[in-house]
Design a protein around this motif. Structure first.
Motif, mmCIF file in Angstrom:
data_model
loop_
_atom_site.group_PDB
_atom_site.id
_atom_site.type_symbol
_atom_site.label_atom_id
_atom_site.label_comp_id
_atom_site.label_asym_id
_atom_site.label_seq_id
_atom_site.Cartn_x
_atom_site.Cartn_y
_atom_site.Cartn_z
ATOM 1 N N ALA A 109 58.189 27.093 5.356
ATOM 2 C CA ALA A 109 56.944 27.680 4.846
ATOM 3 C C ALA A 109 57.081 28.778 3.823
ATOM 4 O O ALA A 109 58.011 29.495 3.665
ATOM 5 C CB ALA A 109 56.381 28.456 6.042
ATOM 6 N N ALA A 110 56.278 28.791 2.797
ATOM 7 C CA ALA A 110 56.428 29.670 1.720
ATOM 8 C C ALA A 110 55.117 29.833 0.918
ATOM 9 O O ALA A 110 54.205 28.964 0.799
ATOM 10 C CB ALA A 110 57.358 29.035 0.665
ATOM 11 N N PRO A 111 54.826 30.817 0.503
ATOM 12 C CA PRO A 111 53.686 31.129 -0.412
ATOM 13 C C PRO A 111 53.689 30.171 -1.838
ATOM 14 O O PRO A 111 54.799 29.814 -2.125
ATOM 15 C CB PRO A 111 53.670 32.641 -0.774
ATOM 16 C CG PRO A 111 55.047 32.893 -0.660
ATOM 17 C CD PRO A 111 55.616 31.984 0.115
ATOM 18 N N ASP A 112 52.475 29.955 -2.225
ATOM 19 C CA ASP A 112 52.451 29.156 -3.527
ATOM 20 C C ASP A 112 51.772 30.248 -4.637
ATOM 21 O O ASP A 112 50.112 30.464 -4.425
ATOM 22 C CB ASP A 112 51.435 27.985 -3.096
ATOM 23 C CG ASP A 112 51.598 26.906 -4.181
ATOM 24 O OD1 ASP A 112 51.078 27.250 -5.108
ATOM 25 O OD2 ASP A 112 52.391 25.941 -4.249
ATOM 26 N N TYR A 148 41.479 29.737 4.164
ATOM 27 C CA TYR A 148 41.593 28.610 3.573
ATOM 28 C C TYR A 148 42.379 28.842 2.129
ATOM 29 O O TYR A 148 41.808 29.831 1.314
ATOM 30 C CB TYR A 148 40.259 27.832 3.625
ATOM 31 C CG TYR A 148 39.958 27.438 4.944
ATOM 32 C CD1 TYR A 148 39.962 25.982 4.956
ATOM 33 C CD2 TYR A 148 39.556 28.236 5.929
ATOM 34 C CE1 TYR A 148 39.798 25.318 5.956
ATOM 35 C CE2 TYR A 148 39.241 27.361 7.211
ATOM 36 C CZ TYR A 148 39.369 26.312 7.080
ATOM 37 O OH TYR A 148 39.065 25.565 8.401
ATOM 38 N N LEU A 149 43.050 28.130 1.603
ATOM 39 C CA LEU A 149 43.608 27.903 0.389
ATOM 40 C C LEU A 149 43.134 26.722 -0.553
ATOM 41 O O LEU A 149 43.103 25.681 0.192
ATOM 42 C CB LEU A 149 45.095 28.040 0.352
ATOM 43 C CG LEU A 149 45.735 29.518 1.294
ATOM 44 C CD1 LEU A 149 47.229 29.465 1.212
ATOM 45 C CD2 LEU A 149 45.264 30.763 0.705
ATOM 46 N N GLY A 150 43.329 26.855 -1.722
ATOM 47 C CA GLY A 150 42.906 25.779 -2.631
ATOM 48 C C GLY A 150 43.553 25.934 -4.026
ATOM 49 O O GLY A 150 44.163 26.829 -4.096
ATOM 50 N N ILE A 151 43.734 24.734 -4.547
ATOM 51 C CA ILE A 151 44.167 24.651 -5.905
ATOM 52 C C ILE A 151 43.229 24.301 -6.786
ATOM 53 O O ILE A 151 42.637 23.177 -6.515
ATOM 54 C CB ILE A 151 45.596 23.798 -6.107
ATOM 55 C CG1 ILE A 151 46.634 24.441 -5.190
ATOM 56 C CG2 ILE A 151 46.100 23.368 -7.366
ATOM 57 C CD1 ILE A 151 47.937 23.625 -4.992
ATOM 58 N N VAL A 195 49.819 27.767 3.714
ATOM 59 C CA VAL A 195 48.871 28.358 4.856
ATOM 60 C C VAL A 195 50.075 28.493 6.002
ATOM 61 O O VAL A 195 49.940 29.537 6.713
ATOM 62 C CB VAL A 195 47.842 27.113 5.255
ATOM 63 C CG1 VAL A 195 47.418 27.408 6.755
ATOM 64 C CG2 VAL A 195 47.123 26.945 4.370
ATOM 65 N N ALA A 196 51.008 27.660 6.416
ATOM 66 C CA ALA A 196 51.943 28.184 7.330
ATOM 67 C C ALA A 196 52.742 29.345 7.217
ATOM 68 O O ALA A 196 53.061 30.090 8.186
ATOM 69 C CB ALA A 196 52.886 26.639 7.163
ATOM 70 N N ASP A 197 52.972 29.562 5.991
ATOM 71 C CA ASP A 197 53.509 30.937 5.708
ATOM 72 C C ASP A 197 52.559 32.140 6.043
ATOM 73 O O ASP A 197 53.249 33.147 6.737
ATOM 74 C CB ASP A 197 53.720 31.030 3.982
ATOM 75 C CG ASP A 197 54.454 32.311 3.625
ATOM 76 O OD1 ASP A 197 55.732 32.442 4.113
ATOM 77 O OD2 ASP A 197 54.033 33.201 3.137
#
Length: 253
Positions: A109-112, A148-151, A195-197
């Motif tokens: 897990a890691a931020p993006d 919720y995260l998006g690209i 998300v896991a991070d």
């Protein structure tokens, strides 16, 4: 094709022991998501514009089925994800597929840096992306369940992932999807790990569900460090047309 063993993590003895993830909707709606819960007797559900998940007791009796029918309405088609028993007389099973539940067993897990937090203002785009990619149910208020995260590319939302069920100590990763024009770039992997991070940062453990037939997703999840915990099912059933008169549903206090 990925191998799906017959037993979940820990073998037969562990599989027989009660676990919070055996009935994750019930654990969520009586735990961290209790503020969403609508209840009738021992049956709980999310508001219909938040999530189709609802929670029956581990061993529902005739009263519970009657409460469920009254809660949903006569003749309603009711999602029963995770229910492994038989529906009672007067009910009709309308949909059923086999599913699997995976848990974190060593995710990197890691931020993006490219991932952005999505909120209510992004819901129209999120609903459009879901309609085109069909990752599973995502409704107008599902975004309220967690992060919720998006690209985005060129300003347009092209991939997303987020949090859904929230049993104590665990958070489900859900709504993982990528615009077909941007598949093959690893965006889903990056968002799952981001998300896991966030889940790990809260001291919780990620888990997720998918269809047992979705071998592409299963291979991805296993490669990332998820491990099969148990088999489950996704089904729906139609309530009887005739219901008895009962008091209205009330929110959980």
């Amino acid at each position: 094709m990925s191998h799906i063993p017959g037993q979940g993590v820990g073998g037969p003895a562990a599989a027989d022991a009660p676990h919070v993830l055996d009935n994750p909707a019930l654990a969520s709606l009586t735990g961290p998501h209790a503020h969403f819960a609508e209840r009738r007797g021992r049956v709980l559900r999310y508001p219909v514009d938040v999530s189709p998940w609802l929670a029956l007791p581990d061993e529902p009796d005739a009263r519970d089925w009657a409460d469920l029918a009254a809660l949903a309405g006569p003749g309603a088609e009711i999602p029963l994800p995770g229910f492994r028993g038989e529906v009672p007389d007067g009910w009709e099973t309308t949909f059923r597929i086999e599913g699997v539940q995976f848990v974190d067993d060593g995710l990197a897990a890691a931020p993006d840096a490219e991932a952005v937090r999505l909120g209510p203002a992004d819901v129209p785009e999120m609903l459009d992306l879901v309609a085109r990619t069909r990752p599973g149910p995502f409704l107008p208020r599902t975004v309220e369940l967690g992060t919720y995260l998006g690209i985005r590319r060129g300003g347009a939302l092209v991939a997303m992932a987020g949090e859904r069920l929230h049993p104590p100590g665990w958070t489900e990763i859900s709504a993982v999807c990528t615009d077909p024009d941007f598949r093959g770039e690893g965006l889903a992997t990056r968002l799952i790990l981001a998300v896991a991070d966030g889940i790990r940062e809260r001291g919780e453990t990620p888990f997720l569900h998918t269809s047992a037939q979705n071998t592409r997703a299963i291979r991805l999840y296993e490669s990332l460090g998820f491990r099969l915990r148990r088999r489950t099912a996704f089904l729906a059933a139609r309530a009887p047309q005739r219901l008895s008169e009962e008091p209205a549903v009330v929110p959980v206090a």
